[in-house]
Design a protein around this motif. Structure first.
Motif, PDB file in Angstrom:
ATOM      1  N   UNK A 178     -15.904  -0.507   8.197  1.00 61.95           N
ATOM      2  CA  UNK A 178     -17.281  -0.681   8.668  1.00 61.95           C
ATOM      3  C   UNK A 178     -17.418  -0.161  10.098  1.00 61.95           C
ATOM      4  N   UNK A 179     -16.497  -0.572  10.968  1.00 60.74           N
ATOM      5  CA  UNK A 179     -16.561  -0.123  12.370  1.00 60.74           C
ATOM      6  C   UNK A 179     -16.444   1.398  12.447  1.00 60.74           C
ATOM      7  N   UNK A 180     -15.514   1.928  11.709  1.00 53.87           N
ATOM      8  CA  UNK A 180     -15.286   3.378  11.711  1.00 53.87           C
ATOM      9  C   UNK A 180     -16.537   4.117  11.234  1.00 53.87           C
ATOM     10  N   UNK A 181     -17.066   3.696  10.084  1.00 51.22           N
ATOM     11  CA  UNK A 181     -18.182   4.434   9.494  1.00 51.22           C
ATOM     12  C   UNK A 181     -19.450   4.297  10.347  1.00 51.22           C
ATOM     13  N   UNK A 182     -19.631   3.135  10.984  1.00 50.81           N
ATOM     14  CA  UNK A 182     -20.845   2.962  11.797  1.00 50.81           C
ATOM     15  C   UNK A 182     -20.808   3.840  13.049  1.00 50.81           C
ATOM     16  N   UNK A 183     -19.612   4.121  13.530  1.00 44.36           N
ATOM     17  CA  UNK A 183     -19.507   4.999  14.708  1.00 44.36           C
ATOM     18  C   UNK A 183     -20.036   6.391  14.382  1.00 44.36           C
ATOM     19  N   UNK A 184     -19.935   6.757  13.114  1.00 43.85           N
ATOM     20  CA  UNK A 184     -20.349   8.115  12.728  1.00 43.85           C
ATOM     21  C   UNK A 184     -21.599   8.102  11.847  1.00 43.85           C
ATOM     22  N   UNK A 233     -27.293  12.124  16.004  1.00 44.79           N
ATOM     23  CA  UNK A 233     -26.900  11.952  17.411  1.00 44.79           C
ATOM     24  C   UNK A 233     -26.345  13.266  17.971  1.00 44.79           C
ATOM     25  N   UNK A 234     -26.636  13.541  19.242  1.00 48.73           N
ATOM     26  CA  UNK A 234     -26.149  14.788  19.822  1.00 48.73           C
ATOM     27  C   UNK A 234     -24.615  14.856  19.870  1.00 48.73           C
ATOM     28  N   UNK A 235     -23.973  13.673  20.006  1.00 45.68           N
ATOM     29  CA  UNK A 235     -22.506  13.676  20.024  1.00 45.68           C
ATOM     30  C   UNK A 235     -22.006  12.716  18.962  1.00 45.68           C
ATOM     31  N   UNK A 256     -22.694   6.202  19.634  1.00 42.44           N
ATOM     32  CA  UNK A 256     -22.268   4.877  19.159  1.00 42.44           C
ATOM     33  C   UNK A 256     -20.753   4.733  19.364  1.00 42.44           C
ATOM     34  N   UNK A 257     -20.360   3.656  20.030  1.00 45.95           N
ATOM     35  CA  UNK A 257     -18.938   3.371  20.211  1.00 45.95           C
ATOM     36  C   UNK A 257     -18.640   2.025  19.546  1.00 45.95           C
ATOM     37  N   UNK A 258     -17.754   2.042  18.572  1.00 44.65           N
ATOM     38  CA  UNK A 258     -17.385   0.797  17.885  1.00 44.65           C
ATOM     39  C   UNK A 258     -15.889   0.538  18.083  1.00 44.65           C
ATOM     40  N   UNK A 259     -15.478  -0.619  17.656  1.00 43.79           N
ATOM     41  CA  UNK A 259     -14.033  -0.916  17.762  1.00 43.79           C
ATOM     42  C   UNK A 259     -13.600  -1.830  16.629  1.00 43.79           C
TER      43      UNK A 259
END
Ligand code: GLU
Length: 282
Positions: A24-30, A35-37, A2-5
């Motif tokens: 929100x953007x930060x937490x959704x990326x992780x 996920x494998x990465x 997942x890549x967010x901004x």
């Protein structure tokens, strides 16, 4: 992955609404722990409108995000450095016959809307009535030669016909059928600005490889036209997470003039980042 901004415009200090969007953007990326990465959280400084942006606010964005404990992946993209990419996208749309010059001033557009018996409307009110869409090639050339200031607009009906049916997927709303003409013939570029908001965002999100676009639900309508631009330009389609807005006590969006809720003043008054998260329900 997942890549967010987070894509703020440096036109003022960040406030609680920005903190909500950034966290929100930060937490959704992780968020996908399986996920494998791990995901990536990116930052883009939307400084395309140089007349409204200030360098001190760019510095403040970095400071506030660091204070909140949000680490972004480098490099930071700045729109002022992306002119060539915007010009290339604009040229591609132009080759498809979808761009036309508009010579109307804001005043003329407002007058035209006021005169019209039934002015076309979008979700935020009246939209551009298409005054310059039908100008002849000669008339356009004559005005250009005379140096009349103009913007470049998208012929949204023609663009919609070329793109065909489209959808986008929002994590809450599900699959949404695109209404490509929802915002009318949007401005793509203006004098001294190689791209206006929608075009710049679409080109940059693709450039940064954003896969999950998190932003406030006030931009839901913008997603319709941005999805159209992605389709026309052959850019990948991200997913969307339009989130709720953080409102002030009177139910309005925070404004950049609301000094009491800037992250800087909250920090200076002793509020901690975890208190900010708690206050935002995050
Ligand atoms: N730069 C825009 C803003 O500060 C956000 C753009 C977007 O998320 O698409 O409101």
């Amino acid at each position: 992955m997942i890549v967010t901004r987070f894509a703020p415009s440096p036109t003022g200090l960040l406030h609680l609404g920005h903190a909500f969007a950034a966290i929100t953007a930060h937490d959704m990326a992780f968020s996908n722990l399986a996920a494998p990465r791990p995901g990536r959280f990116l930052l883009r400084i939307e400084d395309i409108d140089a007349s409204r942006c200030r360098e001190e606010f760019v510095t403040a964005i970095y400071e506030d995000l660091c204070w909140l404990g949000l680490e972004w992946d480098e490099p930071v993209v700045r729109q002022t450095a992306r002119g060539d990419a915007y010009r290339a996208a604009l040229a591609a749309l132009d080759r498809m016959g979808l761009v036309y010059p508009c010579f109307c001033t804001r005043r003329e557009i407002a007058d035209e809307i006021a005169r019209a018996v039934e002015a076309p409307h979008g979700p935020d009110g009246a939209i551009y009535p298409g005054t310059c869409r039908g100008l002849t090639r000669d008339e356009r050339a004559r005005r250009m030669a005379a140096g009349v200031t103009h913007t470049l607009r998208l012929d949204s009906a023609k663009a919609s016909a070329q793109a065909g049916a489209m959808t986008f997927r929002d994590l809450k709303a599900g699959v949404v059928a695109v209404e490509p003409t929802l915002l009318g013939d949007i401005v793509l570029a203006r004098k001294d600005m190689p791209a206006a908001y929608h075009l710049a965002v679409v080109v940059d999100d693709a450039h940064q490889g954003v896969t999950l676009l998190t932003r406030g639900e006030d931009l839901f309508a913008a997603t319709h036209v941005q999805r159209l631009l992605q389709a026309l330009l052959g850019l990948p389609e991200p997913e969307y997470a339009h989130h709720r807005l953080i409102l002030d006590a009177s139910g309005k969006k925070f404004s950049k003039r609301d000094h009491a809720v800037t992250l800087r003043s909250l920090r200076e008054s002793g509020v901690t980042p975890s208190e900010i998260r708690a206050r935002l329900g995050l």
